[in-house]
Design a protein around this motif. Structure first.
Motif, PDB file in Angstrom:
ATOM      1  N   PHE A 106       0.849  -1.180   0.000  1.00 40.20           N
ATOM      2  CA  PHE A 106       0.000   0.000   0.000  1.00 40.20           C
ATOM      3  C   PHE A 106       0.887   1.233   0.000  1.00 40.20           C
ATOM      4  O   PHE A 106       1.829   1.306   0.780  1.00 40.20           O
ATOM      5  CB  PHE A 106      -0.903   0.031   1.237  1.00 40.20           C
ATOM      6  CG  PHE A 106      -1.857  -1.123   1.310  1.00 40.20           C
ATOM      7  CD1 PHE A 106      -3.013  -1.121   0.557  1.00 40.20           C
ATOM      8  CD2 PHE A 106      -1.595  -2.200   2.135  1.00 40.20           C
ATOM      9  CE1 PHE A 106      -3.892  -2.178   0.612  1.00 40.20           C
ATOM     10  CE2 PHE A 106      -2.474  -3.263   2.203  1.00 40.20           C
ATOM     11  CZ  PHE A 106      -3.617  -3.259   1.439  1.00 40.20           C
ATOM     12  N   ARG A 107       0.539   2.187  -0.839  1.00 39.70           N
ATOM     13  CA  ARG A 107       1.327   3.411  -0.938  1.00 39.70           C
ATOM     14  C   ARG A 107       1.334   4.199   0.367  1.00 39.70           C
ATOM     15  O   ARG A 107       2.340   4.764   0.762  1.00 39.70           O
ATOM     16  CB  ARG A 107       0.769   4.269  -2.069  1.00 39.70           C
ATOM     17  CG  ARG A 107       1.718   5.353  -2.497  1.00 39.70           C
ATOM     18  CD  ARG A 107       1.195   6.118  -3.703  1.00 39.70           C
ATOM     19  NE  ARG A 107       1.201   7.509  -3.318  1.00 39.70           N
ATOM     20  CZ  ARG A 107       0.181   8.317  -3.342  1.00 39.70           C
ATOM     21  NH1 ARG A 107      -0.971   7.897  -3.773  1.00 39.70           N
ATOM     22  NH2 ARG A 107       0.287   9.564  -2.963  1.00 39.70           N
ATOM     23  N   GLU A 108       0.220   4.235   1.054  1.00 39.89           N
ATOM     24  CA  GLU A 108       0.084   5.000   2.292  1.00 39.89           C
ATOM     25  C   GLU A 108       0.185   4.118   3.533  1.00 39.89           C
ATOM     26  O   GLU A 108      -0.139   4.554   4.626  1.00 39.89           O
ATOM     27  CB  GLU A 108      -1.258   5.740   2.302  1.00 39.89           C
ATOM     28  CG  GLU A 108      -1.408   6.766   1.214  1.00 39.89           C
ATOM     29  CD  GLU A 108      -0.583   8.018   1.462  1.00 39.89           C
ATOM     30  OE1 GLU A 108      -0.246   8.300   2.628  1.00 39.89           O
ATOM     31  OE2 GLU A 108      -0.268   8.713   0.490  1.00 39.89           O
ATOM     32  N   GLY A 109       0.595   2.862   3.366  1.00 41.39           N
ATOM     33  CA  GLY A 109       0.643   1.939   4.499  1.00 41.39           C
ATOM     34  C   GLY A 109      -0.628   1.108   4.543  1.00 41.39           C
ATOM     35  O   GLY A 109      -1.593   1.379   3.849  1.00 41.39           O
ATOM     36  N   SER A 110      -0.632   0.118   5.365  1.00 40.16           N
ATOM     37  CA  SER A 110      -1.759  -0.804   5.467  1.00 40.16           C
ATOM     38  C   SER A 110      -3.012  -0.115   6.012  1.00 40.16           C
ATOM     39  O   SER A 110      -2.975   0.466   7.102  1.00 40.16           O
ATOM     40  CB  SER A 110      -1.382  -1.959   6.399  1.00 40.16           C
ATOM     41  OG  SER A 110      -2.522  -2.688   6.773  1.00 40.16           O
ATOM     42  N   PRO A 111      -4.133  -0.185   5.288  1.00 43.63           N
ATOM     43  CA  PRO A 111      -5.368   0.408   5.810  1.00 43.63           C
ATOM     44  C   PRO A 111      -5.775  -0.196   7.158  1.00 43.63           C
ATOM     45  O   PRO A 111      -6.255   0.519   8.030  1.00 43.63           O
ATOM     46  CB  PRO A 111      -6.411   0.084   4.730  1.00 43.63           C
ATOM     47  CG  PRO A 111      -5.625  -0.117   3.487  1.00 43.63           C
ATOM     48  CD  PRO A 111      -4.318  -0.700   3.927  1.00 43.63           C
ATOM     49  N   GLU A 112      -5.556  -1.499   7.324  1.00 47.58           N
ATOM     50  CA  GLU A 112      -5.917  -2.139   8.588  1.00 47.58           C
ATOM     51  C   GLU A 112      -5.121  -1.543   9.743  1.00 47.58           C
ATOM     52  O   GLU A 112      -5.648  -1.296  10.823  1.00 47.58           O
ATOM     53  CB  GLU A 112      -5.690  -3.656   8.529  1.00 47.58           C
ATOM     54  CG  GLU A 112      -6.602  -4.388   7.570  1.00 47.58           C
ATOM     55  CD  GLU A 112      -6.076  -4.406   6.133  1.00 47.58           C
ATOM     56  OE1 GLU A 112      -4.894  -4.044   5.912  1.00 47.58           O
ATOM     57  OE2 GLU A 112      -6.857  -4.745   5.234  1.00 47.58           O
ATOM     58  N   LEU A 113      -3.856  -1.304   9.502  1.00 47.54           N
ATOM     59  CA  LEU A 113      -3.009  -0.711  10.527  1.00 47.54           C
ATOM     60  C   LEU A 113      -3.431   0.727  10.823  1.00 47.54           C
ATOM     61  O   LEU A 113      -3.506   1.138  11.985  1.00 47.54           O
ATOM     62  CB  LEU A 113      -1.551  -0.754  10.058  1.00 47.54           C
ATOM     63  CG  LEU A 113      -0.483  -0.559  11.106  1.00 47.54           C
ATOM     64  CD1 LEU A 113      -0.667  -1.513  12.279  1.00 47.54           C
ATOM     65  CD2 LEU A 113       0.881  -0.794  10.467  1.00 47.54           C
ATOM     66  N   HIS A 114      -3.755   1.466   9.778  1.00 47.68           N
ATOM     67  CA  HIS A 114      -4.249   2.828   9.983  1.00 47.68           C
ATOM     68  C   HIS A 114      -5.568   2.810  10.754  1.00 47.68           C
ATOM     69  O   HIS A 114      -5.808   3.685  11.592  1.00 47.68           O
ATOM     70  CB  HIS A 114      -4.414   3.555   8.652  1.00 47.68           C
ATOM     71  CG  HIS A 114      -3.123   4.041   8.076  1.00 47.68           C
ATOM     72  ND1 HIS A 114      -2.369   5.022   8.668  1.00 47.68           N
ATOM     73  CD2 HIS A 114      -2.454   3.682   6.954  1.00 47.68           C
ATOM     74  CE1 HIS A 114      -1.286   5.255   7.940  1.00 47.68           C
ATOM     75  NE2 HIS A 114      -1.317   4.448   6.892  1.00 47.68           N
ATOM     76  N   ASN A 115      -6.423   1.833  10.486  1.00 50.45           N
ATOM     77  CA  ASN A 115      -7.690   1.728  11.214  1.00 50.45           C
ATOM     78  C   ASN A 115      -7.444   1.540  12.710  1.00 50.45           C
ATOM     79  O   ASN A 115      -8.091   2.177  13.542  1.00 50.45           O
ATOM     80  CB  ASN A 115      -8.526   0.551  10.693  1.00 50.45           C
ATOM     81  CG  ASN A 115      -9.009   0.742   9.285  1.00 50.45           C
ATOM     82  OD1 ASN A 115      -9.119   1.861   8.792  1.00 50.45           O
ATOM     83  ND2 ASN A 115      -9.289  -0.357   8.604  1.00 50.45           N
TER      84      ASN A 115
END
Length: 181
Positions: A19-28
């Protein structure tokens, strides 16, 4: 500790191109944690890179309830503009729709966002300019909105922000040196 661990994890995932911006799950996870801690500004940055706009809208409602009631529309506006900068129209619409539930009399800024979300789905630079002109007074309520609007104009409608005389001169010089027109 949590921030450094998560930062390392994001860098590792990012280097591997998932992911370009990092893992969405991790951001969640980070967004949820920061929201519970009352760190709404940090949570917002992670919500924008996650994939839970409905939870983001709930947090925005909580954040707005702790501030001046007349500024509640600023919170959702910043979120929608942030999503649009990231070219995430789907979540921009979702956070806006959820935030507008129960709103009987939308503010001019909320009306602007409603029309902006429709505008970015079309190739309509003139409509975008007109919309920004009509709502310029509302957009001046937050100094950062001008930067958001300039970036959205450039990304969606190929509208370049006006340059100062010095910037234009430097650009011409660089183009001349590079052999560009």
């Amino acid at each position: 500790m949590l921030r450094s661990l998560v930062g390392s994890e994001m860098c590792i995932r990012d280097r591997h191109g998932t992911f370009r911006e990092g893992s969405p799950e991790l951001h969640n996870v980070l967004a949820g944690f920061m929201a519970v801690e009352g760190e709404y500004g940090v949570a917002q940055q992670h919500f924008l890179r996650g994939d839970r706009p409905e939870e983001f809208a709930d947090m925005l409602g909580q954040w707005a309830s702790e501030g001046n009631k007349s500024e509640a529309d600023l919170f959702v506006t910043r979120a929608v503009l942030g999503y649009l900068i990231l070219k995430n129209g789907r979540d921009a619409n979702a956070v806006f729709e959820k935030s507008m539930e129960g709103v009987v009399n939308p503010s001019p800024l909320q009306n602007f966002i409603k029309y902006l979300l429709l505008c970015v789905t079309r190739d309509a630079p003139d409509l975008f300019k007109e919309l920004c002109e009509r709502y310029s007074k509302s957009l001046k309520r937050d100094a950062s909105f001008g930067q958001y609007i300039s970036a959205i104009g450039e990304q969606y409608f190929d509208i370049r922000a006006p340059q100062s005389g010095m910037q234009a001169m430097m650009q011409q010089m660089m183009q001349g040196m590079m052999g560009g027109s």
